[in-house]
Design a protein around this motif. Structure first.
Motif, mmCIF file in Angstrom:
data_model
loop_
_atom_site.group_PDB
_atom_site.id
_atom_site.type_symbol
_atom_site.label_atom_id
_atom_site.label_comp_id
_atom_site.label_asym_id
_atom_site.label_seq_id
_atom_site.Cartn_x
_atom_site.Cartn_y
_atom_site.Cartn_z
ATOM 1 N N SER A 41 -17.987 -34.753 8.350
ATOM 2 C CA SER A 41 -18.349 -35.808 7.403
ATOM 3 C C SER A 41 -18.727 -35.243 6.035
ATOM 4 C CB SER A 41 -19.507 -36.650 7.945
ATOM 5 O OG SER A 41 -20.621 -35.827 8.215
ATOM 6 N N ASP A 42 -19.374 -34.085 6.029
ATOM 7 C CA ASP A 42 -19.701 -33.449 4.743
ATOM 8 C C ASP A 42 -18.425 -33.081 3.989
ATOM 9 O OD1 ASP A 42 -22.456 -33.556 4.925
ATOM 10 O OD2 ASP A 42 -22.627 -31.607 5.892
ATOM 11 N N HIS A 43 -17.460 -32.564 4.737
ATOM 12 C CA HIS A 43 -16.178 -32.221 4.123
ATOM 13 C C HIS A 43 -15.550 -33.465 3.491
ATOM 14 C CE1 HIS A 43 -12.053 -30.903 3.658
ATOM 15 N NE2 HIS A 43 -11.658 -31.772 4.559
ATOM 16 N N CYS A 44 -15.578 -34.581 4.203
ATOM 17 C CA CYS A 44 -14.974 -35.807 3.680
ATOM 18 C C CYS A 44 -15.753 -36.347 2.482
ATOM 19 C CB CYS A 44 -14.922 -36.878 4.771
ATOM 20 S SG CYS A 44 -13.875 -36.408 6.153
ATOM 21 N N PHE A 45 -17.075 -36.323 2.611
ATOM 22 C CA PHE A 45 -17.932 -36.776 1.516
ATOM 23 C C PHE A 45 -17.626 -35.991 0.234
ATOM 24 C CE2 PHE A 45 -21.867 -35.891 -0.897
ATOM 25 C CZ PHE A 45 -22.202 -37.166 -1.317
ATOM 26 N N GLU A 46 -17.610 -34.670 0.343
ATOM 27 C CA GLU A 46 -17.369 -33.868 -0.860
ATOM 28 C C GLU A 46 -15.936 -33.996 -1.371
ATOM 29 O OE1 GLU A 46 -19.715 -29.977 0.169
ATOM 30 O OE2 GLU A 46 -19.475 -30.212 -2.011
ATOM 31 N N THR A 47 -14.994 -34.163 -0.465
ATOM 32 C CA THR A 47 -13.620 -34.394 -0.918
ATOM 33 C C THR A 47 -13.573 -35.656 -1.775
ATOM 34 O OG1 THR A 47 -12.681 -33.277 1.006
ATOM 35 C CG2 THR A 47 -11.251 -34.842 -0.137
ATOM 36 N N ALA A 48 -14.264 -36.694 -1.340
ATOM 37 C CA ALA A 48 -14.299 -37.950 -2.093
ATOM 38 C C ALA A 48 -14.970 -37.760 -3.451
ATOM 39 C CB ALA A 48 -15.023 -39.029 -1.283
ATOM 40 N N ILE A 49 -16.104 -37.084 -3.439
ATOM 41 C CA ILE A 49 -16.844 -36.815 -4.679
ATOM 42 C C ILE A 49 -15.973 -36.030 -5.672
ATOM 43 C CG2 ILE A 49 -18.727 -35.379 -5.608
ATOM 44 C CD1 ILE A 49 -19.890 -37.851 -4.393
ATOM 45 N N ILE A 50 -15.331 -34.996 -5.162
ATOM 46 C CA ILE A 50 -14.494 -34.155 -6.022
ATOM 47 C C ILE A 50 -13.309 -34.954 -6.556
ATOM 48 C CG2 ILE A 50 -12.970 -32.131 -6.031
ATOM 49 C CD1 ILE A 50 -14.972 -30.809 -4.053
ATOM 50 N N ALA A 51 -12.686 -35.740 -5.693
ATOM 51 C CA ALA A 51 -11.562 -36.559 -6.140
ATOM 52 C C ALA A 51 -12.002 -37.518 -7.247
ATOM 53 C CB ALA A 51 -10.976 -37.334 -4.954
ATOM 54 N N TYR A 52 -13.185 -38.087 -7.067
ATOM 55 C CA TYR A 52 -13.702 -39.014 -8.083
ATOM 56 C C TYR A 52 -13.883 -38.299 -9.424
ATOM 57 C CZ TYR A 52 -16.447 -42.720 -10.232
ATOM 58 O OH TYR A 52 -16.894 -43.714 -11.069
ATOM 59 N N ILE A 53 -14.487 -37.135 -9.371
ATOM 60 C CA ILE A 53 -14.746 -36.374 -10.602
ATOM 61 C C ILE A 53 -13.441 -35.933 -11.270
ATOM 62 C CG2 ILE A 53 -15.689 -34.172 -11.449
ATOM 63 C CD1 ILE A 53 -18.036 -34.572 -9.514
ATOM 64 N N LEU A 54 -12.521 -35.433 -10.472
ATOM 65 C CA LEU A 54 -11.231 -35.006 -11.040
ATOM 66 C C LEU A 54 -10.519 -36.190 -11.705
ATOM 67 C CD1 LEU A 54 -9.805 -32.728 -8.171
ATOM 68 C CD2 LEU A 54 -10.858 -31.969 -10.332
ATOM 69 N N ALA A 55 -10.602 -37.338 -11.061
ATOM 70 C CA ALA A 55 -9.907 -38.524 -11.579
ATOM 71 C C ALA A 55 -10.354 -38.888 -12.989
ATOM 72 C CB ALA A 55 -10.115 -39.706 -10.637
ATOM 73 N N GLN A 56 -11.612 -38.574 -13.299
ATOM 74 C CA GLN A 56 -12.124 -38.887 -14.646
ATOM 75 C C GLN A 56 -11.380 -38.115 -15.733
ATOM 76 O OE1 GLN A 56 -14.334 -41.374 -14.384
ATOM 77 N NE2 GLN A 56 -14.072 -40.973 -12.190
ATOM 78 N N GLN A 57 -10.806 -36.976 -15.345
ATOM 79 C CA GLN A 57 -10.142 -36.121 -16.322
ATOM 80 C C GLN A 57 -8.632 -36.369 -16.402
ATOM 81 O OE1 GLN A 57 -12.545 -34.029 -17.661
ATOM 82 N NE2 GLN A 57 -13.959 -34.921 -16.152
#
Lengths: 199, 199, 199, 199, 199, 199
Positions: B31-47
């Motif tokens: 679940s931590d892996h999935c949580f951080e994948t989501a967080i990272i995807a969100y941040i990358l998307a901003q750029q």
């Protein structure tokens, strides 16, 4: 960008303090709480008649504890001492953490706090549902004394999200079954020393 | 609905097996892996310059390991023995778990697998980035022998997601610094017994 | 030789997945399961009238999970998805791991699988006994929700090893006492979505 | 009385948050910190020429984190957000916890805060020494990235307690040896978003 | 001096073996036991009519397990095999550890052993009270099978320290409530093989 | 019979104390040590020219720590205080534990102690090899300060078991590489207070 990711990574290290206080061995992390809140919100949304903005819902769920990166998860019993300034501190911390990287999360957190939109109510209902389901799993698995959470289940407010209410009813029932008639002693959780300066 | 939530709750209990093999104490959960994948995807998307469907991106990230609820996280070294049927098993398990509750996740997992849309590439790039940043944090914190992950960092493919490539470059550099010149011995990770029946 | 030792060392790191799923904190490792299976087989053998080849018995017990070094311990709920190929995968993995170092273990694993010799039946009876005694210890110690294991105890088959049956009867009784009348809810353990392609 | 004991028992459950942030597996608890502070103060006192009131010294050391029972151990990075009210919150919490049971601790905590008496300086010097020796042990044992604590060792102030200074010098040297030339990257620890409302 | 501090630091690593044997996950350390013994002694002292030398009381409480630094915490079941020499071994170990650094602790440990002074009785009463309150917390939190400790609570001797007796009465009652009617089976704790050479 | 099994089950709960002292997070259990000793002995035996009685070898390896069920794993630093009586205590404890269930293990433990037969030397060589390979894995994985074990590797005695010597040479080399030039400070491990009564 990596700085911000690394800060948010901290959420995987922070234990949810309520479970620590309840003596739960190896309790869930703040990130687990956020992950499951998002999962639950997603599932509940499938049963809603209204359309919801899923990007908003999941972002709210994932980022709603962002301030804890710097402030950690404060227990309920801290409430009388911190309630006046806690929200402001969280807001500032969130701003500093997301600064220049994901600032569009900030208005979402504000929206969630105001509980006006369906997305906000859905995430809030999911968050509280996550807490009582976690309590139910811990009761089922004999992890810690979570008898205090009977109260959380009892006063659960679905905020108009009907499928959340339906699930919460089952959770409440099962939690009661798992806890049985265990005595509940508010060991160390509250004391009401009426002191002049707390008024 | 609660059955499905309870199954997905299992992800918070499953350790990421690669870190177990690497001797990391208290490794992150699936679940931590999935949580951080989501967080990272969100941040990358901003750029990104392109618009992305954020609801789709976050749902993909959160649910991409759903099959592990029933199959658990298999290590790389299992690959020669399971690769033929693993994907089919995951697909079936995902279908059984989400059946009647959140079936609209299934086409998203298929989309992610095909790597054609920007959302799919973004989540995939975020997932691999999560793995090498986790390796970097573990190297930084002396947790386990993660020298093997130098290779993952070296062969990182950003799938055209430019901000992911930029972050990965920093991660690669820092990972190298933290690992220093530690010897890398593929202790127990691979053996190439050429046996007739594996062909 | 050291490669093989190092691979088998992995068994001390792998948690028994059934206990993880049951929410047992700090569950036993695969190596603990093998160790106790060997100990139990040794003790049972003292009560048998027939002579047994103790070298064979203990080697079977110690090495019977060797394939898990590369495949890890798969949970029961994976069974519908992996049962067709799991045994072949384990056999191949065992062969690769022991190749050129301890290949004479391979026919022992085959013998154990066939359950024809007294040694094979003894080890199998010991293995299943290890599982239900572990469940009994966890029930006694309030670790996890192991109510599901009532069923394992109920259907225990001693395979003609009389002292195993005698011990299992006591274990069954004590397990029942420790579990009391706790509700058993198959939370997340099984779902019967009848899907065309699983047939 | 039991209520108060049970509250103070909480200190054995609370992890020292700084070590959590640093990725230390199984970090010391707040009670361990207090225990060692008391032990160190006792040992240092043996080397002092001045007489000290040992009952006072040990009581200060043992109770100096009493407020954390309700507020938990806040990390350094929370400082910009909480510094204004933290001390008042701790004082109030301490008062509520010790109310009617051990109120004579309260003036000791005040005395410790003022750093005027030899007892106060001794305990404070011992507390800071506990922190840098803990950092040294963790560096020695490869637990977490504690490179940040080089700074704590460098700026250690013995407050006139000469034997504390002498020990700190050795600790500083050894800490440096154990850390070697590991890069120190302030990953996630600080960001200087100059925001109007933090001024 | 640092050598001695570092040795005493070991107490934070040593688990209290009785809880390990009872299957308590993440049990308290020896240092936690000492910390709470000191805290409890301090609190009890507030209720005594007689004056007590608090420096002596707290030093006794903090250092009373110093020998375990080298001998570790031996379980009750070791008693038949080690009782003859254990005390002498502890005394010698304590002497070696504190040699030249804090030797004035040694007569305090002797005083505590003799149970003649009020300080000695107070610390001893606090120590036993710590054990049964810990058992009560574990029973409350479902951690391990601590039903054996009913006996400790039942035979608690306050050594004339009246407030200790009063608290112990409440603890005994609550422990009983938390344990309920759980069966107590002395699993593996004792066996009475009468062997010539143990006489 | 179940009593004896339950006692031996305790070995899965006991941590190897040397690793605790060295600050290894989540160290192996006594049962893991026995399991790997058996595995290593089995593997070494395949390379011997002499025939060995494998039932005897594996039984020795599995049961060689049986006394620790009641005495726990005592650290090296306890040696000056317990060496005179430790062996007798272990013998008695082993006898009590195995009494009436598996007494034929007792002469095997005696045989192992005398180191005369090839089986005894093989198991002893395997046991010491297990210790230094464990040290090597921990060094590789940055778990704890195991620099002290360089000495164990250096003085390894294969007792004439040639394949053990060959493996030990590789282990020694790799251990050295993983430890690098880390300083070794015998922190808290030994002090030579020459006291009259220890002579």
């Amino acid at each position: 960008m990596l700085e911000c990711m690394a800060e948010l990574h901290t959420l995987t290290k922070l234990p949810r303090i309520g479970w620590i206080m309840a003596g739960v061995p190896e309790p869930e992390s703040v990130s687990d709480h956020c992950f499951e809140t998002a999962i639950i919100a997603y599932i509940l949304a499938q049963q809603l008649d209204e359309p919801v903005d899923m990007g908003k819902v999941l972002a709210m769920a994932l980022f709603h504890e962002v301030g804890e990166v710097r402030l950690t998860d404060l227990p309920r019993r801290s409430s009388p001492y911190v309630k006046e300034f806690k929200r402001e501190a969280e807001t500032q911390a969130s701003r500093d953490i997301l600064h220049g990287v994901a600032e569009n999360v900030l208005p979402l957190l504000q929206e969630m706090h105001e509980l006006k939109t369906v997305e906000a109510r859905l995430v809030e209902a999911a968050e509280e549902l996550q807490i009582i389901t976690a309590a139910m799993y811990y009761a089922k698995e004999n992890r810690g004394d979570i008898s205090e959470y009977r109260r959380d289940a009892a006063k659960y407010d679905a905020l108009g999200i009907e499928p959340a209410r339906a699930v919460a009813d089952v959770v409440k029932k099962r939690l009661g079954e798992y806890l049985g008639d265990r005595p509940y002693w508010e060991l160390g959780y509250s004391r009401n020393a009426t002191l002049p300066d707390t008024e």
